[in-house]
Design a protein around this motif. Structure first.
Motif, PDB file in Angstrom:
ATOM      1  N   VAL A  10      -8.928   2.704  -0.856  1.00 15.96           N
ATOM      2  CA  VAL A  10      -8.215   1.386  -0.929  1.00 15.96           C
ATOM      3  C   VAL A  10      -8.852   0.293  -0.823  1.00 15.96           C
ATOM      4  CG1 VAL A  10      -6.380   0.246   0.235  1.00 15.96           C
ATOM      5  CG2 VAL A  10      -6.162   2.843   0.286  1.00 15.96           C
TER       6      VAL A  10
ATOM      7  N   ARG B  22      -8.779  -3.786  -0.211  1.00 14.21           N
ATOM      8  CA  ARG B  22      -7.721  -4.593   0.075  1.00 14.21           C
ATOM      9  C   ARG B  22      -8.499  -5.706   0.551  1.00 14.21           C
ATOM     10  NH1 ARG B  22      -3.419  -2.536   4.529  1.00 14.21           N
ATOM     11  NH2 ARG B  22      -3.121  -4.417   5.801  1.00 14.21           N
TER      12      ARG B  22
ATOM     13  N   GLU C 236       0.805  -1.141  -0.084  1.00 12.28           N
ATOM     14  CA  GLU C 236      -0.013  -0.186  -0.009  1.00 12.28           C
ATOM     15  C   GLU C 236       1.022   1.425   0.123  1.00 12.28           C
ATOM     16  OE1 GLU C 236      -3.240   2.284   2.658  1.00 12.28           O
ATOM     17  OE2 GLU C 236      -3.041   0.205   2.787  1.00 12.28           O
TER      18      GLU C 236
ATOM     19  N   ARG D 211       0.919   4.326  -2.749  1.00 10.88           N
ATOM     20  CA  ARG D 211       0.568   5.699  -2.506  1.00 10.88           C
ATOM     21  C   ARG D 211       1.634   6.513  -2.943  1.00 10.88           C
ATOM     22  NH1 ARG D 211      -3.607   6.954   1.170  1.00 10.88           N
ATOM     23  NH2 ARG D 211      -4.550   5.025   1.878  1.00 10.88           N
TER      24      ARG D 211
END
Length: 338
Positions: A33, A35, A16, A20
């Motif tokens: 996000v 996930r 992540e 980003r």
């Protein structure tokens, strides 16, 4: 997307963070996000990858302009799934970008990314064959394959009754006497019975009740079921009676399901206390958002009136603030949002 081994360390957080950084470097603002913790990109059914399906749904209505993944094999490990999902995004004008691989927007770039998808499927299939072969070899030597089920300890790859074996009997007997899985999960949590650092839910109770390890058998995924030789914790009579009850209790009547009368939400409601998804729950006087874990008595969050949340979301959007995810806590409603 990640398998269960990757959730144990920091790899998901690292992925992540890399995504980003890539987004910031290329001028993208992170809207959400998606996930699927502990889920493998090899499985393509929606029930196995709910966040992946949610991402595709958001892409089809163009809630964002690009999807950034750590690597393309994190997006999908089956070439068919990869090409189909990428086509859906591109039809909506959404780009698929890899934070660690080339992203040329030309014919050569599409060819290389397609080849990466084919290699990812080949690697996963080859790895699956190796794992299955290793499992068969261990079973042939009388060794247990995989982790020890709840109630057992693993000693030199063989199962022996552990400190909490009696709770296995309690679950089987309790269910056989009429207790439901939600009540059994709540009782296990109230008693402080550990489960690999996680709270008990109805699904974890069902995993115990359906596991044939408790009658001395093994196998079921990479291997056919066979007599493993370890000491059973419940009798075959009780186990089979529970299996029969599992197949009949609260069985849905035949015929098509009634269509839902609830409109789809334009945002995702999450519990501010535990982060679990919140579901709509109808009360006699109003509709509420209820935390999923609160229903299993593993979270103390109270319900939040949907009218309050809708009003707060409408006020935010009047100021042209994008709202895709909201964290809710009673009684004030939205605590924070994305």
């Amino acid at each position: 997307m990640s398998d269960q081994q990757q959730t144990l360390g920091s790899s998901l957080s690292d992925q992540e963070r890399t995504c980003r950084a890539f987004a910031a470097q290329h001028g993208y603002k992170v809207q959400a996000v998606y996930r699927d913790d502990g889920k493998s990109a090899w499985k393509d059914e929606p029930r196995y990858r709910p966040q992946f399906e949610k991402m595709l749904g958001a892409g089809r209505v163009r809630l964002f302009s690009a999807v950034v993944v750590y690597k393309l094999d994190r997006f999908a490990r089956k070439a068919r799934v990869y090409h189909n999902a990428r086509w859906q995004l591109e039809q909506a004008g959404v780009s698929l970008l890899s934070a660690t691989e080339p992203n040329e927007a030309n014919a050569a770039g599409r060819l290389s990314s397609g080849m990466l998808a084919e290699f990812a499927e080949f690697y996963s299939a080859q790895l699956s064959e190796r794992i299955k072969g290793a499992a068969q070899s261990k079973a042939a030597r009388g060794l247990w394959v995989g982790k020890a089920p709840f109630g057992y300890d693993l000693v030199e790859r063989k199962l022996v009754a552990g400190a909490h074996w009696l709770y296995v009997v309690v679950l089987f007997v309790g269910y056989d006497l009429g207790a439901n899985t939600i009540d059994l999960a709540a009782a296990m949590n109230a008693a402080g019975v550990p489960l690999a650092g996680k709270p008990w839910t109805k699904d974890s109770v069902l995993m115990v009740l359906r596991n044939h390890a408790y009658i001395g058998r093994a196998g079921g995924r990479a291997l056919p079921v066979y007599e493993a030789g370890h000491t059973p914790l419940v009798t075959i009579v009780l186990w089979e009676r529970v299996q029969q009850t599992l197949g009949t209790r609260r069985k849905r009547p035949r015929g098509p399901r009634k269509p839902s009368t609830l409109a789809s939400l334009s945002y995702t409601p999450l519990c501010a206390l535990c982060g679990a998804k919140m579901h709509r729950h109808r009360q006699p006087l109003a509709m509420y958002f209820r935390c999923y874990k609160a229903l299993n008595h593993t979270c103390k969050a109270q319900g939040v009136k949907i009218d309050l949340v809708e009003h707060q979301v409408a006020l935010l959007r009047q100021t042209e603030t994008p709202v895709t995810v909201v964290w809710l806590r009673a009684p004030r409603g939205i605590e924070r949002f994305e």
